[in-house]
Design an enzyme around this catalytic site. Structure first.
Site, mmCIF file in Angstrom:
data_model
loop_
_atom_site.group_PDB
_atom_site.id
_atom_site.type_symbol
_atom_site.label_atom_id
_atom_site.label_comp_id
_atom_site.label_asym_id
_atom_site.label_seq_id
_atom_site.Cartn_x
_atom_site.Cartn_y
_atom_site.Cartn_z
ATOM 1 N N ALA A 1 0.829 -1.209 0.000
ATOM 2 C CA ALA A 1 0.000 0.000 0.000
ATOM 3 C C ALA A 1 0.863 1.257 0.000
ATOM 4 O O ALA A 1 0.577 2.228 -0.719
ATOM 5 C CB ALA A 1 -0.937 -0.003 1.203
ATOM 6 N N LYS B 1 23.136 -23.182 -13.463
ATOM 7 C CA LYS B 1 22.782 -22.944 -14.863
ATOM 8 C C LYS B 1 21.275 -22.779 -14.945
ATOM 9 O O LYS B 1 20.524 -23.744 -14.853
ATOM 10 C CB LYS B 1 23.240 -24.092 -15.760
ATOM 11 C CG LYS B 1 22.999 -23.801 -17.235
ATOM 12 C CD LYS B 1 23.479 -24.916 -18.124
ATOM 13 C CE LYS B 1 23.315 -24.528 -19.584
ATOM 14 N NZ LYS B 1 21.913 -24.197 -19.933
ATOM 15 N N GLU C 1 19.909 -14.072 -17.567
ATOM 16 C CA GLU C 1 18.805 -14.977 -17.894
ATOM 17 C C GLU C 1 17.491 -14.406 -17.375
ATOM 18 O O GLU C 1 17.411 -13.925 -16.241
ATOM 19 C CB GLU C 1 19.058 -16.335 -17.228
ATOM 20 C CG GLU C 1 18.324 -17.479 -17.882
ATOM 21 C CD GLU C 1 19.183 -18.201 -18.900
ATOM 22 O OE1 GLU C 1 18.722 -19.225 -19.425
ATOM 23 O OE2 GLU C 1 20.305 -17.736 -19.177
ATOM 24 N N LYS D 1 25.936 -30.630 -16.757
ATOM 25 C CA LYS D 1 24.499 -30.867 -16.704
ATOM 26 C C LYS D 1 24.161 -31.955 -15.696
ATOM 27 O O LYS D 1 24.932 -32.895 -15.474
ATOM 28 C CB LYS D 1 23.980 -31.275 -18.090
ATOM 29 C CG LYS D 1 24.076 -30.183 -19.144
ATOM 30 C CD LYS D 1 23.202 -28.998 -18.798
ATOM 31 C CE LYS D 1 22.968 -28.093 -19.983
ATOM 32 N NZ LYS D 1 22.060 -28.628 -20.977
#
Length: 677
Positions: free
Chosen positions: A34, A116, A174, A315
């Protein structure tokens, strides 16, 4: 306008900016929603009463831009490169070994490890601290201008905080969506009875690429910075770790889970530690990125192909699922490559529903022994590309059928060929095949081929989509009316294009050969062919034995030429081009470029903006004179040609003591005048 209104507006902008930073970047708000709304409305009221106070970096300018008709393209000042991936500890060990060897390091190398992010890579350009432009990665060289949409993200500062930022700064990072925000957004979609989003990454990518920025503004997108691109008139820290700290000081969110470690064992331990907390992180990640910490060491290691040698993405293991192969079909790519693709019974894996998986090539199908009707294990390689991991032979039905590579192209019927030592089979109908039409036309019209000015990617897309042009020969049958029916094509632009097409009819045999797009035939080989045969008819009649007599033409190149020119569809298009008036001086001699003694055999690196030449033009001049133009500065570099706003390459040359010359001295070298070293 009163000075008090200006002063109050300035204070409000600073205060609102600080609260945006605390809420969207630091996750540590100081005031209620607010109270924030009250401050925002007060600023809106002042700017409405005094429009002259509105500035581009005001918080009120984040939302409300009119919808776009399409995205313009942006050329990145420095390429947005991809990272090489590793899926095993051995691959990481090999990376660490290459880094140590490349740096001649006696001990362990210091790295920075960061999550990543599973989002959309973008680049933000700031000039004098103010956000000027934002673009997607695109193909790495050019991306889409999504500035209006990125301005709606409150985690992106419209004006950099603090001090010490360069006059020009490209921040790379990203755009992503927190899981909790994604769930709330999907709940709203359900309540409205509208389609839900599949996963946070797709939702983020789709939200950022909305043509209406007002839609993007309603989506809970965030930006996390992980590096920089081009920099001018400024000095960066010496390490990547310190660079991330500096980005945070300038107002950007950076990964809280980043670590600075030394050596291989610490890298692997860090990846496992972050991986163990993957499910509890507020956002999706698909691995850990390792970067050599010292920026000067990054510069020394350089790049290979389209990836840096100083960084690696490790990965996580991909999720897997079982499904059935319903069919194996062939897809024809833009360069004629035939790729077997498995049609799958739909299966949800890695956050998306998978219905297709590439089988890469004929050898891969044989190696995995994938047959129609098989039950297979599917995963998303790197959490992105669906692939078949293995077949379950115990579940193979008697009716399962083996894959057979087609002898003719499924799109145009041309012969399918597979060259020796190549895994990929290709359609030989390069000038005729609809699947290759777009690529063939773009290459044909390119500056070093037929040089048809104005025939760019967007126009070719329309010509192909509306079936106006099927082969390059159709370009010479285009009329004004056909062009005026295309989007964004007025009388003047259509007339200019038709004039450029007409001018291109007068060319050289070397350019024409190169424009055909024969596989393995570049500009140099095209010149050699034109010089050797002197006539298109003699080239068309040449067999592989005669082609092998051309300098630098080996068996593979000779086979490519013979297969292309032996395809009836290609012959037909060539004859149509000649009938349309495309001509050159038969028997022309293509003289080799005269070398300049001061240039021949020497290595050059181009950096910055030259006064009168593009870097591409300068490169061609140096190469034509026998010089070599490299992308990176090393001890073997003879000269660095530096223009305005030269960046890290200039700094590297100064460190190594490589001679630095300007455009005038380069032209003097080309004219035979030696430069002082």
């Amino acid at each position: 306008m009163s000075s008090s209104a200006s002063e109050r507006a300035s204070r409000l902008r600073a205060e609102i900016g600080e609260h945006d930073h605390r809420y969207y970047v630091l996750d540590a708000p100081l005031i209620s929603d607010a109270e924030y709304d009250r401050l925002f409305r007060e600023l809106q009221a002042i700017e409405a009463e005094h429009p002259e106070l509105v500035c581009s970096d005001s918080p009120t300018q984040r939302v409300g831009a009119a919808p776009l008709t399409g995205f313009a393209t942006v050329a990145h000042r420095t390429p947005m490169l991809s990272l090489n991936n590793a899926f095993s500890d051995d691959e990481v060990a090999a990376f660490d070994r290459r880094v140590r060897e490349g740096l001649a390091a006696e001990g362990e190398v210091s790295y920075v490890a960061e999550p990543k992010f599973d989002g959309l890579a973008v680049s933000l350009s700031y000039e004098q601290g103010v956000l000027l432009r934002g673009a997607t990665r695109g193909d790495g060289s050019t991306g889409e201008d999504v500035t209006a949409n990125l301005r709606t993200l409150r985690s992106i500062p419209l004006h950099l905080q603090g001090s010490g930022w360069p006059a020009l700064l490209e921040v790379r990072g990203e755009v992503l969506m927190w899981r909790s925000d994604f769930e709330r957004m999907n709940e709203q979609q359900r309540q409205k009875g509208e389609k839900e989003f599949v996963n946070p990454r797709n939702a983020a990518a789709g939200s950022l690429r909305q043509l209406d920025p007002r839609i993007t503004a309603t989506r809970p997108l965030r930006f996390v910075a992980y590096g920089v691109g081009a920099v001018a008139a400024g000095v960066l820290p010496a390490t990547h770790w310190a660079l991330l700290e500096r980005l945070a000081a300038w107002g950007f969110a950076v990964a809280a889970e980043r670590r600075r470690v030394s050596g291989l064992a610490a890298l692997l331990a860090c990846q496992r530690e972050i991986g163990s907390r993957r499910a509890t992180l507020p956002y999706d990640i698909d691995g850990v990125v390792y970067k050599v910490d010292e920026l000067a060491a990054q510069e020394r290691l350089g790049f290979v192909s389209r990836a840096p040698r100083f960084a690696l993405a490790h990965k996580f293991a991909a999720a897997e699922a079982l499904t059935e192969v319903l069919d194996i079909v062939l897809q024809v790519g833009r360069t004629g490559a035939l790729t077997p693709v498995a049609r799958l019974a739909p299966v949800f894996v890695g956050g998306v529903t998978v219905t297709n998986a590439t089988l890469h090539n004929e050898d891969e199908v044989r190696r995995k022994d994938v047959r129609v009707g098989d039950t297979v294990v599917v995963r998303r390689a790197g959490d992105v590309i669906p692939e078949i991991v293995r077949v379950l032979p115990e579940k193979r039905p008697p009716t399962a059928t083996a894959f057979v590579m087609a002898a003719s192209c499924p799109v145009c019927g041309s012969q399918v060929v597979r060259q020796q030592d190549e895994a990929v089979a290709r359609c030989s109908g390069g000038l005729y095949c609809p699947a290759q039409r777009r690529q063939a036309l773009l290459h044909f019209a390119s500056r070093r081929a037929m040089d048809i000015e104005g025939l760019g990617e967007r126009l070719v897309e329309q010509l192909v989509e509306h079936d106006v042009v099927r082969t390059p020969a159709d370009l010479y049958r285009l009329g004004l009316l056909a062009l005026l029916n295309l989007e964004r094509m007025a009388d003047k632009s259509a007339g200019n294009l038709l004039a450029a097409i007409e001018r291109s009819k007068q060319t050289t045999l070397a350019r024409f050969i190169y424009a055909l797009g024969i596989r393995n035939v570049g500009e140099a080989t095209a010149r050699d062919l034109a010089r050797h045969f002197g006539s298109l008819d003699r080239l068309l009649a040449a067999d592989e034995t005669q082609l092998l007599q051309v300098p630098d033409v080996g068996p593979i190149v000779a086979q490519s030429i013979r297969q292309f020119l032996g395809e009836p569809h290609n012959r037909e298009v060539i004859e149509q081009l000649r009938a349309a008036g495309v001509a050159w001086s038969e028997g022309e001699a293509v003289a080799p470029a005269a070398s300049a003694p001061a240039v021949a055999g020497r290595s050059f690196v181009l950096t910055g903006t030259l006064p009168s030449l593009t870097r591409d033009a300068a490169r061609q001049m140096l190469e034509a004179a026998g010089g070599k133009v490299s992308a990176a500065v090393s001890k073997k570099t003879d000269f660095v040609v530096a223009g305005a706003d030269a960046g890290s390459k200039l700094q590297r040359a100064q460190e190594l003591g490589v001679p630095i010359i300007d455009e005038a001295r380069m032209l003097a070298l080309l004219g035979g005048v030696e430069a002082d070293r």
